[in-house]
Design a protein around this motif. Sequence first.
Motif, short mmCIF file in Angstrom:
data_model
loop_
_atom_site.label_atom_id
_atom_site.label_comp_id
_atom_site.label_asym_id
_atom_site.label_seq_id
_atom_site.Cartn_x
_atom_site.Cartn_y
_atom_site.Cartn_z
N SER A 101 -10.58 56.87 12.25
CA SER A 101 -11.37 55.69 12.63
C SER A 101 -12.41 56.06 13.67
CB SER A 101 -10.46 54.61 13.20
OG SER A 101 -9.47 54.29 12.27
N GLU A 115 -11.72 49.07 10.61
CA GLU A 115 -10.28 48.97 10.68
C GLU A 115 -9.92 47.64 11.35
OE1 GLU A 115 -8.73 51.90 13.40
OE2 GLU A 115 -6.92 52.08 12.21
N ASP A 138 -12.83 51.73 6.31
CA ASP A 138 -11.67 52.21 7.06
C ASP A 138 -10.41 51.51 6.54
OD1 ASP A 138 -10.03 53.41 8.86
OD2 ASP A 138 -11.24 52.92 10.63
N GLU A 139 -9.64 52.23 5.79
CA GLU A 139 -8.41 51.71 5.20
C GLU A 139 -8.59 50.37 4.51
OE1 GLU A 139 -4.88 52.26 7.36
OE2 GLU A 139 -5.69 53.88 8.59
MG MG Z 1 -7.64 54.31 12.02
#
Ligand code: MG
Lengths: 236, 297, 352, 251, 365
Positions: A41, A83, A159-160
């Motif tokens: 991140s 994130e 991010d994810e």
């Molecule tokens: Mg992260």
Amino acid sequence: MLRIDDLSVHYGGIHALQGISFEVPEGKIVTLIGANGAGKSTTLKSVVGLVKPSGGSISLDGERVSGLATRDIVRRGVVLAPEGRRIFPDLSTEENLELGAFMRDDKVGVAADKKRMYALFPRLEERRKQKAGTLSGGEQQMLAVARALMSRPKLLMMDEPSLGLAPLIVKMIFDIVKAINAEGTTILLVEQNAKAALEIADFGYVLETGRITMSGPGRELLADDGVRRAYLGESL
Amino acid sequence: MELSTFFQQLTNALSLGSLYALIAIGYTMVYGILRLINFAHGDVFMLGAYFAFYAATSLAMPWWVAFIVAIGLTAIFGMGLERVAYRPLRDSPKISVMISAIGASFLIENVGIVVFGGRPKSFPSIPLFDTVLHLGPVSVLSVSLFIPVITAAILVALLWIVNGTKTGLAMRAVSTDLDAARLMAIDVNRTISLTFGIGSLLAGLGGIMWTMKYPQLNPLMGVMPGLKCFIAAVIGGIGNIPGAVLGGFLLGVLEIMIVAFLPELTGYRDAFAFVLLIVVLLVKPSGLLGKHQAVKV
Amino acid sequence: MKIKRNTLLTLAGLALLVGAIAAADATLGRFSVRILNLSAIYIVLALSLNLLNGFTGLFSLGHAGFMAVGAYVSALLTMSPAQKDMNFFLEPIMPFLRDIQLPFPLALLAAGACAGLVAVVIGVPALRLRDDYLAIATLGFAEIIRVLITNAQSLTNGAQGLKAITKYSTTWVVWSVAALSVVFMLALVRSSYGRTMKAVRDDEVAAEAMGVNVFKVKSTSFVISSFMAGVGGALLGHMITTIDPKMFTLTLTFNILLIVVLGGNGSITGSVIGAIVVTVLMEALRFLDMPMNFLFIKTNGLPGLRMVIFSILLMIVVLYRQRGLMGNKEFDWDGFIGIFRRKGASSAGGRS
Amino acid sequence: MISTRDVSMRFGGLTAVSDLNIEIQKNEIVGLIGPNGAGKTTAFNAITGVYRPTEGRVVFKGRDITGQKPHAITKLGIARTFQNIRLWTDMDVLENVLVACHLRMDVGVFASTLHLPGYRVKERRSREFAMSLLESVGLADQAREAATSLPYGKQRRLEIVRALATEPSLLLLDEPAAGMNPQESLELMDFIGSIRDRYDLTILLIEHHMQVVMGVCTRMYVLDYGVTIAHGTPDEIRRDPKVIEAYLGVD
Amino acid sequence: SKAETKTDANVVKFGVFEPLTGANAAGGAEELDGVRLAQELYPTVTVGGKEYKIELAIADNKSDKVEAANAGQRLVDSDKVQVVLGSWGSGLSMAAGPVFKDAKIPAIGLSCTNPLVTKDNPFYFRVCFLDPFQGTVMANYAFKDVKARKAVIIREVSNDYSVGLAKFFADSFKSLTGDQGAILAELNYNTNDQDFSAQLTQVKSLKPDVIFAPGNYTESALIIKQARELGITAPFLGGDTWEIAEFINVGKQAVEGAVMSAFFDNDAPLTPLSKVFVESYQKKYGKLPSGTAVLGFDGYLLAIDAIKRADSVDPLKIRDAIAATKDFAGAAGYVTLDANGDPIKSAVIKEVKGGKFVFKTTVAP
Ligand SMILES: [Mg+2]
Ligand SMILES: Nc1ncnc2c1ncn2[C@@H]1O[C@H](COP(=O)(O)OP(=O)(O)OP(=O)(O)O)[C@@H](O)[C@H]1O
Ligand SMILES: Nc1ncnc2c1ncn2[C@@H]1O[C@H](COP(=O)(O)OP(=O)(O)OP(=O)(O)O)[C@@H](O)[C@H]1O
Ligand SMILES: [Mg+2]
């Protein structure tokens, strides 16, 4: 397109990134994988200027962008779906989408894209006027992805994106990533779901406590024993 | 109570209420966007009045030019204040920002005392505003007829800016998450600066209208109106612009009617403002029109 | 081993403190002693506000109200009937109150207790409110208390205030109370109960889910804080020996809040340092108001300059040390000794 | 152990959960799955008292606990974790656990402030208990670090440990594997099984990682738009066409 | 240079203890003006054949009680003053009173009119009359000159001065009229209020013959202005605080005809010194003096007078000399101090006419 050279980031005393270098070529999908706290991140945040690097450089199409304000970097077409979603909880779903298109001036195009997002995520259309803060976790995640797409980025960093999503939707997210990549958007993807990420990635990097320890085409990494043991949970 | 007395009191109430409403709008605007109780708001209000005073007396400008100049100056001052006292604290704990606001307020007041002098000044009379009108049994100062009109105009304008424009959308985005707003390519500093400019402009305007009605200026003149109008904004639901207007009117009406119907309790007039505040908050914890913030876990 | 060393150091520090106070009381002029004692009272007040603001995360702006309750209760309970008759020259005092006279320690406790009681009655319902709303509601309560005191002529003597209150706030009294408050706060904050307060501050929802009775913790903190504010207010009254409703305005609350934030929200050490620094600084800057003759600059005395400079200093501290002087850290011997060690180390080339 | 009887939860016009009937026996590990926004977290909130159900009853160990305050429910023995991690940010790892221990210490302000002997004993016991819990998830070494400086996966484990510190008999876990990679998820699965045995727990689990749920649960409920569309063993669920259509998708 | 003055044997120090900032700043500045003028005219005092230079040590009490006690202590301790003058605002004087008492330094109040200031404090004196006297004077005026039989009182409930005057006015007025219902209403407001329309509408409906509204000049001016706007024609009476230029500046046309008690009038010299004061004040400050300035002047002179009579600069002896003051001729009349340390002196009644304060009459105690 994006080039990162010897990037280093400190949080107070923590040396979160210790000089990483990699490249995201135009039109490709690149993925970063790594354990919790590896610095994935942080890398993405540095690219958009939310975190100030303590060393190294970031350049976009050959032009140095490290040090620019977030807003200027985003205006160059680099967009992050962050994130933790970071949707605007007090605004409605629809207003969140409009904010995604904040820097665009073509009203018609924006309206069309909004329709497209609702088509992709019917859930969001059902919740159009609801305050985004009261959406369920997964609905918020969909909104975050849709909002990022609204800006028609050149480079989309996610991010994810699959965090907390139902299996069906996870599949769909990866399909969307592939589709928009096919339309010409460059993608930098951070994922815990390493398998799915590496499957669609042209290139992958493995981050370990602030350093890149491995890199290669997605399929190659997927076949690597070390990667499979550490990140894919496969007992060999 | 005689009917004429009642109507007079009602007029008093509405005229005080609309003045409260006018100032409360500025408060609520800044709070709504920045989540900051801007304790210096009352002091910017005071500056507006002084700027107008000096422009009209020392610089001998016609009153309407003086007003425009003063309002412009307060807007600029507000932006400057934001830059110096609040911007450096953008990512600090809320309480530090609050202390900075209180510090700024002290500073402005004390500089005001040194520069303007501690003694009250009196605003030259402007016939357009300072004429007593007799409407049947009711007397009213002409300025009291202008204030509600101005308040209404500002209400409409602000609602349009905040809900109908892209800038307004940016303001609302900034109010919840700075980093996320930056990620949307919003110029956070400019947006906040603009918000402050508008808020201060309203404070300046409020200060001028206030001195039209109560023609005296002193460096501490903003403290009480500041507090009252802040209460009005909270009663209405802070951050909510129509709420500020509602709160302002309610407070004005309550203050006057307490005296009208319970004259023995005039000494408690200020306490009633707070009683109203507390009762409203206990019944509706985010004010009358404030949206209840859903906590989703 | 280490614990023993620190305990010894603490005891030594305490002894030093007692000695210093005795020496100050005996040798310093009354003016310096007064400032010193005022600092002690501000320590009590700052700690009480810090308990709310710093440790429980409750934003209160109502402290002046509780101080007023304490100051009036203690003053009225310690005054002799003759003194009361002298004070209440507009309207006689309520008969039952006229004849009560308690010894100072009891009155001081009663002051705290009444402030605490007021907190239970009026404050606790407001604890449902969040952040700024709580702040503004408590501010409202304080103002209501003040208006009531102003108007209750035969109970409080209204705007006339009370005069000739006995000066019980001697150096020993105020510093003992201050020391007791520090010890009490340390013990509270470091106890299991204190931890639940911090949990409420950090995340109420999680605290509630982990079995913390959030409402009870908040109320307890609020009542304890008000008790201390009442005691502090009483001490202040017995120091100046006269009180009136105008003393207990929002400005007073702001002053205390300022001490808390300047010292470090959530730091007991910070409140102690903040109280002393602010009180001393206010007086130390007094020269600014005086006519000055600085090389070429001559002023005829600019009243208010002191406050301007003070406000600027305050803003500078907040802007540059956003978490106050101490942050939320506490003084401890290891850290203290560490400073000297580090000094040695950095000269040998440490990371800057 | 616990049962919900026709629990419904409405927000304005939206029915987030309707007529939920869950029944869990002692020492079971049961899964609660469903598409995003199906009402799973809302069901947790209704059970733990964060929301008061619009309709229906929640019965725990034969007692009606509907509408009780969350802290009271925790005291009765239900603990939970949150979908979005909610640790206390300004406290270290150990303190986070100790706060949760406070519930069973049964000491008031005065006893704990005055450090009375009874309190000292309890405090020591709590510390030992907390450390042993941290030990069991490999966090003992980081006991004195700020909770939020831990990586995400460890924060999730800390949340579970914190819930355990309230000595519950029923544990509700909301997406414990979110943000973990597959390897970590597998470790988590084992961990869940082991705490059930060690602390004699009953567990209700929300999770989107099918590998995890299917692996550890004996039974599961599937929600969609607040309605229970299926209920059964993992194998039955895996094959249920309604579940496949609404949730799993065809492989 | 500070150390030098301290050891200089030929200096007496007068502490001036005034609010120079905060809510009471204007009043404090007035008194300070008077004191400064006096010092300019009479910079020395001769004791035992030796000439002493008089120095002023000025301390700002910030209109705040806590600060007031500190400032007082500072005058006594650091500045080592022999006499204190001040303060505007009785509450502030009371806050520092015990400090002076403990240090055995005499203090001369200038315009602090609350009876409590000097009570129980053998070291506090003053050169102004007291609230009860002022209230009574105005009640007499209302009854005899205005021929009023029904009055309304508007008081600043948070101001001890206003509440005190109101009470004494009410008592006298009731006994003068022999009518317990002579006060139709007592309406209140708070310091810093600016809108009085509600109270005044109430007043209008009561149709009083006269309105007594003692209080701060700004609020009072606004009250009268708003009353006239509402069409209230009854005369307004007030106390000494009104006699300040700002009262007329703020109230403008509306305060014409307002009547107040005052300490002194420029046109009706009470003593030979009155003229001296008025003329030199105008020369120094370029404006007409206010009632409070003259008290600053008188306080300073009384201190000198006492030093001369004591023939010593020892504070205790000065104190005794002040306490024994009899027929001291100040610019604002003759002062004789009673056992409490309060003067028995006459008041002046003035009216606003043509934008000026005009002398009406003198009232002896
Ligand atoms: Mg992260
Ligand atoms: N704001 C911050 N302050 C201090 N340390 C931080 C901060 N943000 C991240 N870190 C630390 O920096 C390191 C890298 O964090 P980062 O969030 O980039 O990891 P990640 O690879 O994204 O992990 P995850 O998979 O858990 O999201 C971690 O050790 C983390 O604790
Ligand atoms: N406080 C609230 N106000 C309004 N709507 C709410 C509120 N809480 C939840 N909802 C709505 O209820 C529905 C169910 O939400 P819930 O959080 O229970 O879903 P979930 O099953 O946990 O989903 P996910 O797997 O995405 O976390 C969602 O559509 C959400 O928008
Ligand atoms: Mg959920």
